[in-house]
Design an enzyme around this catalytic site. Structure first.
Site, PDB file in Angstrom:
ATOM      1  N   HIS A 113      -3.968   5.011   9.168  1.00 38.15           N
ATOM      2  CA  HIS A 113      -4.801   4.801  10.356  1.00 38.15           C
ATOM      3  C   HIS A 113      -4.867   6.081  11.195  1.00 38.15           C
ATOM      4  CE1 HIS A 113      -3.295   0.537   9.764  1.00 38.15           C
ATOM      5  NE2 HIS A 113      -4.600   0.343   9.830  1.00 38.15           N
TER       6      HIS A 113
ATOM      7  N   GLN B 171     -10.497   5.086   2.232  1.00 37.77           N
ATOM      8  CA  GLN B 171     -10.891   4.965   0.819  1.00 37.77           C
ATOM      9  C   GLN B 171     -10.045   3.911   0.106  1.00 37.77           C
ATOM     10  OE1 GLN B 171     -13.373   6.271  -1.069  1.00 37.77           O
ATOM     11  NE2 GLN B 171     -12.498   5.027  -2.723  1.00 37.77           N
TER      12      GLN B 171
ATOM     13  N   SER C 103      -0.105   0.857   3.601  1.00 39.06           N
ATOM     14  CA  SER C 103      -0.750  -0.403   3.954  1.00 39.06           C
ATOM     15  C   SER C 103       0.141  -1.126   4.951  1.00 39.06           C
ATOM     16  CB  SER C 103      -0.903  -1.271   2.695  1.00 39.06           C
ATOM     17  OG  SER C 103      -1.137  -2.619   3.059  1.00 39.06           O
TER      18      SER C 103
END
Ligand code: PAF
Length: 285
Positions: A37, A148, A185
């Protein structure tokens, strides 16, 4: 950095910035920021005058029984990390602001939404497209940044922005990885130590595919089999799908040519993980 809770106020701020000739970059997120992020935010801060990060755990993209209630949240940490990454505004609406009681409209990108992750998560991409369409209207930025890592989401948002004339440019930012290759993640937090180690099989299988492609392999079945071998050597990793397809329309390929996406999803303990690599193949003359 200012925290904004109301859609109308957010929109006014962006319209004013644009009227003053500023370039506005949008980074939509569901929070619990990791390096992936932050990379989106830093890139937006380098390329735009003002950066708006949205933080909203969107209930409509979770199916019943998925991890909406458990989805990791840490607003204070997110706020300070966004500020250090050069973000100008953090738009963090409550669910009632985004979905008032009378809410009745959805956006669905047909075809692209029903393959790959869409098979196991029906309705997921309708929730994503709907909330991102709302965010494009609330934050009328010139540029929007997406990771991506969510390659199918990226293809769907690009198609939606094109089909519905949003006039926003979509920029993809490369996947950020841990030292051992695991794609970053928010859901990695669900992994127990042995699962965390096993989860590197996703990256290792893609790296094996990359090696085969670099040595000239173009047959999708051979590559799929090689990926399957790496994954099946890890009993804690339960493969959901491997897709070898075009990167724009996600059409399955039997021979690799053009811009190729190799994407996979797997369950590891409580976590459902995805990863991918994109390859630019020389077109046959
Ligand atoms: O990628 C995500 O975090 C979400 O799917 C998004 C794009 C913010 C929509 O809720």
């Amino acid at each position: 950095m200012e925290v904004i809770r109301e859609a109308a106020e957010m929109r006014r701020i962006v319209e004013l910035a644009r009227a003053r000739g500023k370039t506005v970059g949008l980074v939509p997120t569901m929070g619990f920021f990791h390096r992936g992020h932050l990379e989106l935010m830093r890139r937006a801060a380098r390329e735009c005058d003002e950066v708006v990060v949205t933080l909203f755990v969107n209930p409509t993209q979770f199916a019943p029984g998925e991890d909406l209630a458990d989805y990791p949240r840490d607003f204070e940490s997110d706020r300070s990390r966004a500020e250090s990454a050069g973000v100008s505004y953090l738009f963090a609406p409550g669910p009632g602001e985004m979905y008032p009681e009378e809410f009745a409209t959805t956006v669905e990108v047909e075809g692209l939404s029903s393959v790959m992750c869409g098979k196991e998560r029906p309705g997921h991409f309708k929730g994503v497209a709907t909330v991102v369409a709302k965010l494009f209207n609330i934050v009328p930025a010139q540029v929007a940044y997406f990771g991506q890592k969510d390659a199918q989401q990226l293809a769907i948002i690009r198609a939606m922005a094109r089909d519905l004339d949003f006039g926003v440019e979509i920029r993809a930012v490369p996947t950020q990885r841990e030292d051992d290759g695991l794609a970053m993640s928010s859901r990695n937090i669900y992994l127990e130590p042995d699962e965390r180690e096993a989860a590197t099989a996703l990256f290792r299988s893609l790296a094996k595919a990359r090696g085969l492609i670099e040595s000239g392999e173009r047959n999708a079945s051979v590559i799929r089999e090689a990926i399957g071998e790496v994954i099946s050597a890890e009993p804690l990793v339960n493969l959901e799908y491997v897709s070898i397809c075009g990167n724009i329309y996600l059409e399955p390929l039997s021979e690799l040519s053009g811009e190729v996406l190799i994407a996979l999803a797997a369950h590891v303990g409580k976590a459902r993980l995805i990863d991918n690599m994109v390859f630019e193949m020389e077109l046959e003359a």
